[in-house]
Design an enzyme around this catalytic site. Structure first.
Site, PDB file in Angstrom:
ATOM      1  CG  ASP A 175      -1.964   1.109   1.139  1.00 44.04           C
ATOM      2  OD1 ASP A 175      -2.965   0.898   0.436  1.00 44.04           O
ATOM      3  OD2 ASP A 175      -1.756   2.171   1.756  1.00 44.04           O
ATOM      4  CD  GLU A 218      -4.569   4.254  -1.875  1.00 43.41           C
ATOM      5  OE1 GLU A 218      -4.881   4.523  -0.712  1.00 43.41           O
ATOM      6  OE2 GLU A 218      -5.338   4.418  -2.844  1.00 43.41           O
TER       7      GLU A 218
END
Length: 311
Positions: A175, A218
């Protein structure tokens, strides 16, 4: 047809015989023994011709063309359209029915060949479109790597295969730290470029048999089949350090980007183990990295259900 031809030959041969007999009926030839014998032989020959000539005529006029047409049909049935019936190139007015039929059969063979090619092309185009749609359905449109659906489908397939073989399987979840801040500061277009470069860095640090996918905005996932825990940690460290040291220079903006990574490895997964648990364990390790200052790698140990930060 044979009987009709025999009738025609009967008429053609017996009429001359009748004329000769009629002309000779009032002459001295009727009393001549040799003439009577000749007349009998002639009549017998005519009868033999009537019996034999129709078959020979039909064989000459019909059977050979029919044999050629049957051979053409056999070739067309087998997919061979190159050997057509021998005919002149141009049709002529008044040509007999057999030649016209042979010409029509050549035309049908060419039409069948054309339609078969068109059908095969249509099938090929359909399969190509289907394959393209399958690729599109499994590909992230921004980064051109696997998408979330492809990732979880592959995870299920690989998980089942490796569980049955008692082979290790590792999962990494990555992440981007403070990605919302990047979007808010530089705009979503710059954010998309960051995601593109991240996908390339991650791919450069994995093997050909590994699966890299974008599983969230993301968030990336990496499936590492047949990787031990130490191998998976090594991959995670390379990716984390590679991104941390990478210079993101986008539209004259120098951007610092870091990632948090969660790792989980099942060295010999039992058959009762759930693949969702593997993902959940890696996800827990990811949040441990985020809560431990970010820009780090944490590992979930499924044996004692503990998490340890390793980098």
């Amino acid at each position: 047809m044979v009987n009709k031809i025999r009738l025609i030959f009967l008429v053609m041969l017996l009429i001359p015989q009748g004329i000769i007999y009629w002309m000779a009926s009032d002459s001295l030839l009727t009393t001549n023994k040799n003439f009577s014998q000749i007349e009998a032989v002639s009549l017998a020959s005519a009868l033999l011709l009537i019996l034999g000539m129709p078959s020979l005529t039909i064989q000459w006029l019909v059977e050979k063309p029919l044999r050629n047409m049957r051979e053409l049909c056999s070739q067309v049935k087998g997919g061979n359209y190159h050997k057509l019936l021998p005919l002149s190139s141009e049709g002529r007015d008044g040509e007999d029915e057999m030649v016209a039929l042979m010409r029509d059969m050549n035309w049908m063979a060419r039409q069948i060949e054309k339609r078969e090619k068109d059908l095969q092309q249509a099938v090929d185009d359909l399969w190509q479109s289907r394959n393209q749609m399958q690729v599109m359905a499994m590909t992230d449109p921004l980064t051109a790597i696997a998408n979330r659906r492809c990732f979880f489908d592959t995870l299920e397939q690989k998980f089942k295969a490796l569980v049955c073989q008692y082979q290790p399987i590792s999962l990494l979840i990555i992440d981007v730290d403070f990605f919302k801040k990047i979007n808010d500061t530089y705009g979503h277009q710059i954010g998309d470029q960051v995601l593109l470069e991240l996908a390339k860095i991650i791919q450069d640090n994995t093997r050909g048999g590994d699966l890299v996918a974008r599983i969230g905005g993301e968030e990336y996932g990496i499936l590492l089949p047949n990787n031990t825990s130490q191998e998976a940690i090594s991959v995670a460290n390379r990716i984390q350090k590679g991104i941390d040291s990478h210079e993101f220079l986008l539209d004259a903006n120098r951007i610092s980007v870091t990632v948090s990574i969660g790792v989980c490895t099942l060295p010999q997964p039992p058959c009762c183990f759930d693949k969702e648990k593997l993902y959940n364990y890696a996800d827990q390790a990811l949040y441990h990295s985020k809560n431990s200052g970010r820009n780090s790698v944490s590992v979930y140990d499924p044996d004692n259900h503990s998490i340890q930060k390793v980098a």
